[in-house]
Design an enzyme around this catalytic site. Structure first.
Site, PDB file in Angstrom:
ATOM      1  N   ASP A  74     -70.946   5.553  43.453  1.00 10.67           N
ATOM      2  CA  ASP A  74     -70.395   5.038  44.710  1.00 10.67           C
ATOM      3  C   ASP A  74     -69.315   5.944  45.281  1.00 10.67           C
ATOM      4  OD1 ASP A  74     -68.778   4.239  42.478  1.00 10.67           O
ATOM      5  OD2 ASP A  74     -67.724   2.821  43.760  1.00 10.67           O
ATOM      6  N   GLU A 129     -67.219   1.880  41.047  1.00 10.56           N
ATOM      7  CA  GLU A 129     -66.020   2.422  40.395  1.00 10.56           C
ATOM      8  C   GLU A 129     -64.821   2.378  41.320  1.00 10.56           C
ATOM      9  OE1 GLU A 129     -63.051   5.510  39.224  1.00 10.56           O
ATOM     10  OE2 GLU A 129     -64.241   5.394  41.064  1.00 10.56           O
TER      11      GLU A 129
END
Length: 358
Positions: A74, A129
């Site tokens: 991400d 994350e």
């Protein structure tokens, strides 16, 4: 669905750009996870498991040791920096180029191009994350499927600008509450001003001497700082409460229990509430696997002065280091970019470390 071709998988620079050109803001990783899963499934020499939008791939060669390579899929939200562009100075610009798709691409490139490593390899490609910890894919796996993360050593491919950064600091936030007594401000002497009394907390912080600690040859400097302060009732009321939020960055010779005990000792006499905590991670440079990797990466290393997901591995008893081509100072910035030469240098170091005899 995006397909990562064999030609793209064979080139770490092309693979970096391909991953960066798949939009994957935290919580929107399905497309990139599908693309990586499809690439891994075609390889044939890996066992692949998917949990939500997190993937774990493993070689099963019966080697005596196992090393994990991990990277998140991400990014932070788009800020006028998507898709990528390549300039005349061989720099790739765009969202995720530094944090951390250039590193994640290296893990996928190793998975695709080194079918017979000198030790068994695991690869984790995980989601979320960049947002709250409970959604972090690596965190979820560490609690629900820790066996998928089992390894003797782990490399988290976070941006370090090509330098091994070992372990990480732990981080803890606490709320220090100072109590007073309410009164009308016209008769302030009948009360006790909690905001004024909070000066003693700030004085203690200002006088605090941060430790410098050497762990496995890495020097970690701790820090204890106020990060916010609040209190007050109304413009004509002496406040009976003031709250000082502090952040403690602690060296990896302390676990979370020791860090909490230290905070309570520093602020003895006040109410101390721990509001958030994440563990530290020891460098693990005394392990042969780590020493081998440091040598392959040029022989230099330093402490990680910050917190990263290497701490997830620490909770499982796995030493870990940070290593990746991106510049950490460019993370989350609009002008995020990565130098092509550093991608290739890091790729060469990783390949030298993991490559076995054909």
């Amino acid at each position: 669905m995006t397909v990562l071709s064999e030609a793209v998988l064979a080139d770490p620079v092309a693979l970096t750009r391909a991953l960066c050109d798949i939009r994957s803001v935290s919580g929107e990783e399905a497309e990139i996870c599908d693309a990586v899963e499809g690439a891994l499934a075609r390889l044939g020499h890996l066992k692949v498991e998917r949990v939500g939008n997190t993937l774990v791939a493993r070689t099963e060669l019966g080697r005596g040791k196992r090393v994990m390579l991990a990277g998140h899929l991400d990014t932070v939200p788009v800020n006028g920096n998507f898709p990528t562009r390549l300039d005349d100075d061989d720099r790739l610009w765009g969202l995720g180029t530094s944090d951390m798709k250039s590193g994640t691409a290296l893990a996928l490139w190793i998975a695709a191009t080194v079918p017979k490593p000198k030790f068994d390899l695991s690869f984790a490609f995980y989601d979320c994350e960049e947002i709250e910890a409970e959604r972090n894919g690596l965190n979820r796996l560490s609690k629900s499927r820790p066996e998928l993360l089992a390894a003797d050593f782990a490399i988290l491919l976070e941006p370090t600008y090509g330098m091994v950064e070992a372990g990480c600091q732990g981080t803890m936030r606490a709320r220090i509450t100072v109590r007073g007594k309410r009164a009308h401000s016209a008769r302030s002497w009948t009360g006790k001003n909690a905001i004024h009394d909070a000066a003693r907390v700030l004085h203690r912080l200002n006088a605090y001497g941060a430790r410098e600690v050497e762990v496995d040859g890495c020097v970690y400097r701790e820090g204890l700082n106020a990060v916010s302060i609040g209190g007050g009732v109304a413009g004509n009321v002496i406040p009976d409460e003031c709250r000082v939020e502090v952040n403690y960055r602690f060296a990896p010779d302390r676990d979370e229990a020791a860090a909490e005990a230290h905070l309570r000792e520093v602020f003895i006499g006040w109410d101390v509430e721990i509001t958030d905590s994440a563990p530290s991670c020891r460098p693990g440079l005394d392990r042969p696997e780590a020493a081998e990797f440091v040598a392959a990466a040029g022989g230099e290393f330093r402490a990680k002065l910050g917190w990263t997901d290497v701490a997830r591995f620490a909770t499982l008893g796995i030493p870990a280091v940070n290593f990746g081509p991106g510049d950490p100072n460019l993370a989350h910035k609009q002008d995020e970019h990565v130098e092509i030469d550093i991608i290739r240098d890091c790729a060469d170091a990783l390949r030298a470390y993991v490559k076995g005899r054909s």
